[in-house]
Design a protein around this motif. Sequence first.
Motif, PDB file in Angstrom:
ATOM      1  N   CYS A   6      -6.826  34.742  31.812  1.00  0.00           N
ATOM      2  CA  CYS A   6      -8.143  34.961  31.212  1.00  0.00           C
ATOM      3  C   CYS A   6      -8.800  36.143  31.916  1.00  0.00           C
ATOM      4  O   CYS A   6      -8.725  36.267  33.148  1.00  0.00           O
ATOM      5  CB  CYS A   6      -9.012  33.719  31.375  1.00  0.00           C
ATOM      6  SG  CYS A   6      -8.402  32.273  30.478  1.00  0.00           S
ATOM      7  N   GLU A 130      -9.969  28.128  20.641  1.00  0.00           N
ATOM      8  CA  GLU A 130      -8.999  29.210  20.428  1.00  0.00           C
ATOM      9  C   GLU A 130      -9.695  30.554  20.539  1.00  0.00           C
ATOM     10  O   GLU A 130      -9.940  31.228  19.545  1.00  0.00           O
ATOM     11  CB  GLU A 130      -8.309  29.052  19.063  1.00  0.00           C
ATOM     12  CG  GLU A 130      -7.487  27.779  18.967  1.00  0.00           C
ATOM     13  CD  GLU A 130      -6.752  27.635  17.640  1.00  0.00           C
ATOM     14  OE1 GLU A 130      -6.994  28.435  16.707  1.00  0.00           O
ATOM     15  OE2 GLU A 130      -5.940  26.706  17.546  1.00  0.00           O
ATOM     16  N   TRP A 131      -9.990  30.938  21.787  1.00  0.00           N
ATOM     17  CA  TRP A 131     -10.668  32.212  22.020  1.00  0.00           C
ATOM     18  C   TRP A 131      -9.648  33.291  22.345  1.00  0.00           C
ATOM     19  O   TRP A 131      -8.780  33.097  23.173  1.00  0.00           O
ATOM     20  CB  TRP A 131     -11.649  32.099  23.195  1.00  0.00           C
ATOM     21  CG  TRP A 131     -12.584  30.937  23.087  1.00  0.00           C
ATOM     22  CD1 TRP A 131     -12.670  29.880  23.938  1.00  0.00           C
ATOM     23  CD2 TRP A 131     -13.578  30.712  22.091  1.00  0.00           C
ATOM     24  NE1 TRP A 131     -13.636  29.002  23.527  1.00  0.00           N
ATOM     25  CE2 TRP A 131     -14.213  29.498  22.390  1.00  0.00           C
ATOM     26  CE3 TRP A 131     -13.985  31.421  20.964  1.00  0.00           C
ATOM     27  CZ2 TRP A 131     -15.238  28.970  21.611  1.00  0.00           C
ATOM     28  CZ3 TRP A 131     -15.005  30.894  20.179  1.00  0.00           C
ATOM     29  CH2 TRP A 131     -15.628  29.683  20.508  1.00  0.00           C
ATOM     30  N   GLU A 132      -9.772  34.428  21.678  1.00  0.00           N
ATOM     31  CA  GLU A 132      -8.926  35.567  22.034  1.00  0.00           C
ATOM     32  C   GLU A 132      -9.472  36.255  23.276  1.00  0.00           C
ATOM     33  O   GLU A 132      -8.718  36.813  24.056  1.00  0.00           O
ATOM     34  CB  GLU A 132      -8.831  36.550  20.859  1.00  0.00           C
ATOM     35  CG  GLU A 132      -8.002  35.992  19.719  1.00  0.00           C
ATOM     36  CD  GLU A 132      -7.767  36.995  18.613  1.00  0.00           C
ATOM     37  OE1 GLU A 132      -7.849  38.219  18.868  1.00  0.00           O
ATOM     38  OE2 GLU A 132      -7.493  36.543  17.488  1.00  0.00           O
ATOM     39  N   ASN A 133     -10.793  36.206  23.444  1.00  0.00           N
ATOM     40  CA  ASN A 133     -11.451  36.833  24.587  1.00  0.00           C
ATOM     41  C   ASN A 133     -12.441  35.833  25.166  1.00  0.00           C
ATOM     42  O   ASN A 133     -13.224  35.233  24.420  1.00  0.00           O
ATOM     43  CB  ASN A 133     -12.176  38.110  24.133  1.00  0.00           C
ATOM     44  CG  ASN A 133     -12.745  38.900  25.286  1.00  0.00           C
ATOM     45  OD1 ASN A 133     -13.438  38.377  26.154  1.00  0.00           O
ATOM     46  ND2 ASN A 133     -12.454  40.196  25.290  1.00  0.00           N
ATOM     47  N   ASP A 136     -16.005  35.442  24.072  1.00  0.00           N
ATOM     48  CA  ASP A 136     -16.354  34.790  22.811  1.00  0.00           C
ATOM     49  C   ASP A 136     -16.750  33.328  23.001  1.00  0.00           C
ATOM     50  O   ASP A 136     -17.347  32.724  22.106  1.00  0.00           O
ATOM     51  CB  ASP A 136     -15.186  34.872  21.818  1.00  0.00           C
ATOM     52  CG  ASP A 136     -14.872  36.310  21.422  1.00  0.00           C
ATOM     53  OD1 ASP A 136     -15.800  37.146  21.448  1.00  0.00           O
ATOM     54  OD2 ASP A 136     -13.707  36.596  21.097  1.00  0.00           O
ATOM     55  N   GLU A 178      -8.186  31.690  27.297  1.00  0.00           N
ATOM     56  CA  GLU A 178      -7.860  32.584  26.187  1.00  0.00           C
ATOM     57  C   GLU A 178      -6.498  32.174  25.628  1.00  0.00           C
ATOM     58  O   GLU A 178      -5.614  31.734  26.376  1.00  0.00           O
ATOM     59  CB  GLU A 178      -7.820  34.037  26.676  1.00  0.00           C
ATOM     60  CG  GLU A 178      -9.172  34.546  27.134  1.00  0.00           C
ATOM     61  CD  GLU A 178      -9.106  35.930  27.790  1.00  0.00           C
ATOM     62  OE1 GLU A 178      -7.999  36.461  27.990  1.00  0.00           O
ATOM     63  OE2 GLU A 178     -10.183  36.459  28.113  1.00  0.00           O
ATOM     64  N   ILE A 179      -6.327  32.308  24.321  1.00  0.00           N
ATOM     65  CA  ILE A 179      -5.094  31.816  23.696  1.00  0.00           C
ATOM     66  C   ILE A 179      -3.840  32.533  24.202  1.00  0.00           C
ATOM     67  O   ILE A 179      -2.758  31.974  24.152  1.00  0.00           O
ATOM     68  CB  ILE A 179      -5.161  31.862  22.145  1.00  0.00           C
ATOM     69  CG1 ILE A 179      -5.484  33.269  21.648  1.00  0.00           C
ATOM     70  CG2 ILE A 179      -6.152  30.847  21.628  1.00  0.00           C
ATOM     71  CD1 ILE A 179      -5.417  33.416  20.137  1.00  0.00           C
ATOM     72  N   ASN A 180      -3.993  33.749  24.730  1.00  0.00           N
ATOM     73  CA  ASN A 180      -2.818  34.449  25.255  1.00  0.00           C
ATOM     74  C   ASN A 180      -2.672  34.269  26.770  1.00  0.00           C
ATOM     75  O   ASN A 180      -1.801  34.864  27.388  1.00  0.00           O
ATOM     76  CB  ASN A 180      -2.856  35.932  24.876  1.00  0.00           C
ATOM     77  CG  ASN A 180      -4.102  36.637  25.411  1.00  0.00           C
ATOM     78  OD1 ASN A 180      -4.964  36.021  26.029  1.00  0.00           O
ATOM     79  ND2 ASN A 180      -4.174  37.936  25.164  1.00  0.00           N
ATOM     80  N   CYS A 181      -3.509  33.433  27.362  1.00  0.00           N
ATOM     81  CA  CYS A 181      -3.418  33.130  28.796  1.00  0.00           C
ATOM     82  C   CYS A 181      -2.271  32.137  29.023  1.00  0.00           C
ATOM     83  O   CYS A 181      -2.101  31.193  28.246  1.00  0.00           O
ATOM     84  CB  CYS A 181      -4.733  32.528  29.286  1.00  0.00           C
ATOM     85  SG  CYS A 181      -4.683  31.899  30.981  1.00  0.00           S
ATOM     86  N   TYR A 184      -3.206  28.414  28.838  1.00  0.00           N
ATOM     87  CA  TYR A 184      -3.756  27.828  27.612  1.00  0.00           C
ATOM     88  C   TYR A 184      -2.947  26.609  27.159  1.00  0.00           C
ATOM     89  O   TYR A 184      -3.508  25.552  26.888  1.00  0.00           O
ATOM     90  CB  TYR A 184      -3.826  28.873  26.491  1.00  0.00           C
ATOM     91  CG  TYR A 184      -4.377  28.322  25.191  1.00  0.00           C
ATOM     92  CD1 TYR A 184      -5.732  28.047  25.066  1.00  0.00           C
ATOM     93  CD2 TYR A 184      -3.550  28.076  24.112  1.00  0.00           C
ATOM     94  CE1 TYR A 184      -6.254  27.528  23.888  1.00  0.00           C
ATOM     95  CE2 TYR A 184      -4.063  27.570  22.930  1.00  0.00           C
ATOM     96  CZ  TYR A 184      -5.411  27.305  22.820  1.00  0.00           C
ATOM     97  OH  TYR A 184      -5.924  26.787  21.653  1.00  0.00           O
TER      98      TYR A 184
END
Length: 187
Positions: A6, A130-133, A136, A178-181, A184
């Motif tokens: 994140c 489901e936050w990308e950043n 948000d 973050e969803i790409n962390c 997650y």
Amino acid sequence: MDKKRCGWCVGDTLYEAYHDAEWGVPVKDDETLFEFLILETFQAGLSWITVLRKRENFRKAFDHFDYKKIADYDQNKVDDLLQNPGIIRNKLKVNATISNAKAFMEVQKEFGSFSAYIWGFVNNEPIKNEWENYKDAPATTELSDAISKDLKKRGFKFVGSTVIYAHMQATGMVNDHEINCFRYHEV
């Protein structure tokens, strides 16, 4: 290859270690829930890294967050705490910690544990966002508003909705990684 984390923790080893090991992991034991509640109340108006850097000092100063001991603190102990440069020396927050310890034990009496009470607000299941950043993610939600209101009704102090939402994030009641962390899906 470096792990994707994140954005809020990147670049500070203490922040990264906290993020990787603790933040967002569901916490169900009362001792840890109390520790995070107190740390979050001291964080009100400050940055979390400020509190995190003083965490060990807080543990020593507040008897390792033993709420039974804290509930019995007298004015001499309060005066000692207010002279301790290792913690955030805010009289209102120190006094709130004592009243929160008492209120915490009242909740335990009523619900069997603080965990049963607080996790009951999410039906014992983390809310998975489901936050990308991370920017948000909200600072408050209707749920943190409701929990804050209920805690205040029970005599807790420094438990505004922002503090409570941060507590929910820290203790895994809500997964705001973050969803790409890499954490997650792990939490």
